[in-house]
Design a protein around this motif. Structure first.
Motif, mmCIF file in Angstrom:
data_model
loop_
_atom_site.group_PDB
_atom_site.id
_atom_site.type_symbol
_atom_site.label_atom_id
_atom_site.label_comp_id
_atom_site.label_asym_id
_atom_site.label_seq_id
_atom_site.Cartn_x
_atom_site.Cartn_y
_atom_site.Cartn_z
ATOM 1 N N GLY A 99 -8.102 -13.176 6.067
ATOM 2 C CA GLY A 99 -6.980 -14.018 5.653
ATOM 3 C C GLY A 99 -7.412 -15.455 5.404
ATOM 4 N N PHE A 100 -8.177 -16.025 6.333
ATOM 5 C CA PHE A 100 -8.650 -17.403 6.154
ATOM 6 C C PHE A 100 -9.550 -17.528 4.926
ATOM 7 C CE2 PHE A 100 -11.711 -20.836 6.820
ATOM 8 C CZ PHE A 100 -10.828 -21.906 6.913
ATOM 9 N N SER A 101 -10.374 -16.519 4.686
ATOM 10 C CA SER A 101 -11.287 -16.584 3.539
ATOM 11 C C SER A 101 -10.531 -16.705 2.225
ATOM 12 C CB SER A 101 -12.212 -15.350 3.499
ATOM 13 O OG SER A 101 -11.526 -14.194 3.030
ATOM 14 N N ARG A 102 -9.350 -16.116 2.155
ATOM 15 C CA ARG A 102 -8.559 -16.164 0.926
ATOM 16 C C ARG A 102 -8.053 -17.580 0.657
ATOM 17 N NH1 ARG A 102 -9.953 -12.607 -2.299
ATOM 18 N NH2 ARG A 102 -7.920 -12.370 -3.239
ATOM 19 N N ILE A 103 -7.729 -18.325 1.703
ATOM 20 C CA ILE A 103 -7.344 -19.733 1.538
ATOM 21 C C ILE A 103 -8.582 -20.560 1.227
ATOM 22 C CG2 ILE A 103 -6.281 -21.744 2.621
ATOM 23 C CD1 ILE A 103 -4.849 -19.743 4.534
ATOM 24 N N TYR A 104 -9.642 -20.339 1.966
ATOM 25 C CA TYR A 104 -10.897 -21.072 1.782
ATOM 26 C C TYR A 104 -11.391 -20.956 0.337
ATOM 27 C CZ TYR A 104 -15.749 -22.516 2.575
ATOM 28 O OH TYR A 104 -16.974 -23.148 2.511
ATOM 29 N N LEU A 105 -11.285 -19.768 -0.219
ATOM 30 C CA LEU A 105 -11.774 -19.523 -1.586
ATOM 31 C C LEU A 105 -10.763 -19.934 -2.653
ATOM 32 C CD1 LEU A 105 -13.456 -16.084 -0.906
ATOM 33 C CD2 LEU A 105 -14.598 -18.287 -1.264
ATOM 34 N N ARG A 106 -9.647 -20.501 -2.212
ATOM 35 C CA ARG A 106 -8.615 -21.049 -3.101
ATOM 36 C C ARG A 106 -7.971 -20.000 -4.018
ATOM 37 N NH1 ARG A 106 -12.627 -25.612 -4.660
ATOM 38 N NH2 ARG A 106 -12.408 -27.051 -2.946
ATOM 39 N N VAL A 107 -7.868 -18.789 -3.530
ATOM 40 C CA VAL A 107 -7.167 -17.766 -4.305
ATOM 41 C C VAL A 107 -5.777 -17.493 -3.726
ATOM 42 C CG1 VAL A 107 -9.211 -16.691 -5.303
ATOM 43 C CG2 VAL A 107 -8.369 -15.889 -3.090
ATOM 44 N N HIS A 108 -5.486 -18.104 -2.557
ATOM 45 C CA HIS A 108 -4.153 -18.006 -1.944
ATOM 46 C C HIS A 108 -3.808 -19.311 -1.259
ATOM 47 C CE1 HIS A 108 -3.071 -13.847 -2.542
ATOM 48 N NE2 HIS A 108 -4.279 -13.470 -2.162
ATOM 49 N N TYR A 109 -2.514 -19.543 -1.180
ATOM 50 C CA TYR A 109 -1.985 -20.649 -0.385
ATOM 51 C C TYR A 109 -1.801 -20.166 1.057
ATOM 52 C CZ TYR A 109 -0.728 -22.844 -4.840
ATOM 53 O OH TYR A 109 -0.758 -23.406 -6.087
ATOM 54 N N LEU A 110 -1.641 -21.115 1.973
ATOM 55 C CA LEU A 110 -1.391 -20.793 3.379
ATOM 56 C C LEU A 110 -0.165 -19.889 3.506
ATOM 57 C CD1 LEU A 110 -1.815 -21.155 6.450
ATOM 58 C CD2 LEU A 110 -0.397 -23.220 6.285
ATOM 59 N N THR A 111 0.909 -20.197 2.806
ATOM 60 C CA THR A 111 2.117 -19.394 2.931
ATOM 61 C C THR A 111 1.918 -17.969 2.410
ATOM 62 O OG1 THR A 111 2.952 -20.398 0.889
ATOM 63 C CG2 THR A 111 3.775 -21.290 2.971
ATOM 64 N N ASP A 112 1.039 -17.781 1.426
ATOM 65 C CA ASP A 112 0.725 -16.422 0.958
ATOM 66 C C ASP A 112 0.092 -15.605 2.073
ATOM 67 O OD1 ASP A 112 1.445 -17.396 -1.584
ATOM 68 O OD2 ASP A 112 -0.641 -17.665 -2.204
ATOM 69 N N VAL A 113 -0.809 -16.246 2.799
ATOM 70 C CA VAL A 113 -1.544 -15.567 3.870
ATOM 71 C C VAL A 113 -0.642 -15.331 5.082
ATOM 72 C CG1 VAL A 113 -3.466 -15.860 5.505
ATOM 73 C CG2 VAL A 113 -3.798 -16.331 3.067
ATOM 74 N N VAL A 114 0.154 -16.311 5.441
ATOM 75 C CA VAL A 114 1.081 -16.127 6.571
ATOM 76 C C VAL A 114 2.078 -15.012 6.252
ATOM 77 C CG1 VAL A 114 2.930 -17.225 7.912
ATOM 78 C CG2 VAL A 114 0.806 -18.467 7.465
#
Length: 184
Positions: A139-154
């Motif tokens: 989940g964190f990697s998706r934010i780190y790689l800028r393919v998702h926002y925090l709210t997408d992951v939460v």
């Protein structure tokens, strides 16, 4: 309200962008790729399907991943249609290929936390904890790689967890009737 959430999402991406380092980039790319198509979760599911005493958990993981995919990728993403943050960046800022589909919720995270929900109810802590840590890393990697926002992951984590828990409840209610020889 949505403007305030978007501002928080943008600030989180900006702050995480400041910690980018080559070694960390490689770790995050690897973690994200492990979640592509649920690859790591299908691989983890195999031993459960092979061992008779774990087989019900393996089938439950398959069911949970299918439910999570249906809810997140097929239904919610096509209702919300949120554009990914990477579509606002230049090519030089992108560490992985831009995904083609919508951003909300994160499919990698939804699948990951579906398995977390199942593992919480069906596995021992020694099995559950590594699954939880791996799901959090993906989940964190998706934010780190800028393919998702925090709210997408939460949202993906919540949706996946609910799908995982729901799949155990549904599985436990119907499988004994449909497959009485399956060890529960």
């Amino acid at each position: 309200m949505f403007g305030r959430i978007q501002n928080i999402d943008n600030r989180v991406l900006e702050r995480i962008g400041r910690i980018h380092k080559p070694a960390l980039n490689r770790i995050m790319i690897t973690a994200s790729r492990a979640g592509n198509f649920g690859t790591i979760w299908w691989a983890i599911c195999l031993p459960f399907l092979i061992r008779p005493e774990w087989r019900a958990t393996g089938f439950n993981i398959v069911f949970g991943l299918a439910l999570a995919h249906l809810m997140g990728e097929i239904i919610i993403k096509h209702i919300v249609k949120r554009v990914r943050p990477c579509h606002h960046l230049g090519d030089e800022e992108q560490l992985i290929d831009r995904p083609r589909f919508y951003s909300f919720p994160s499919g990698h995270t939804t699948a990951s936390f579906a398995v977390v929900g199942i593992a919480l109810l069906r596995c021992r802590p020694i099995t559950f904890m590594p699954i939880l840590l791996l799901a959090m890393l993906i989940g964190f990697s998706r934010i780190y790689l800028r393919v998702h926002y925090l709210t997408d992951v939460v949202a993906g984590a919540v949706l996946g967890f609910v799908c995982g828990i729901s799949s155990v409840i549904i599985f436990n209610a119907f499988v004994p009737m449909l497959m009485p020889n399956l060890i529960m």
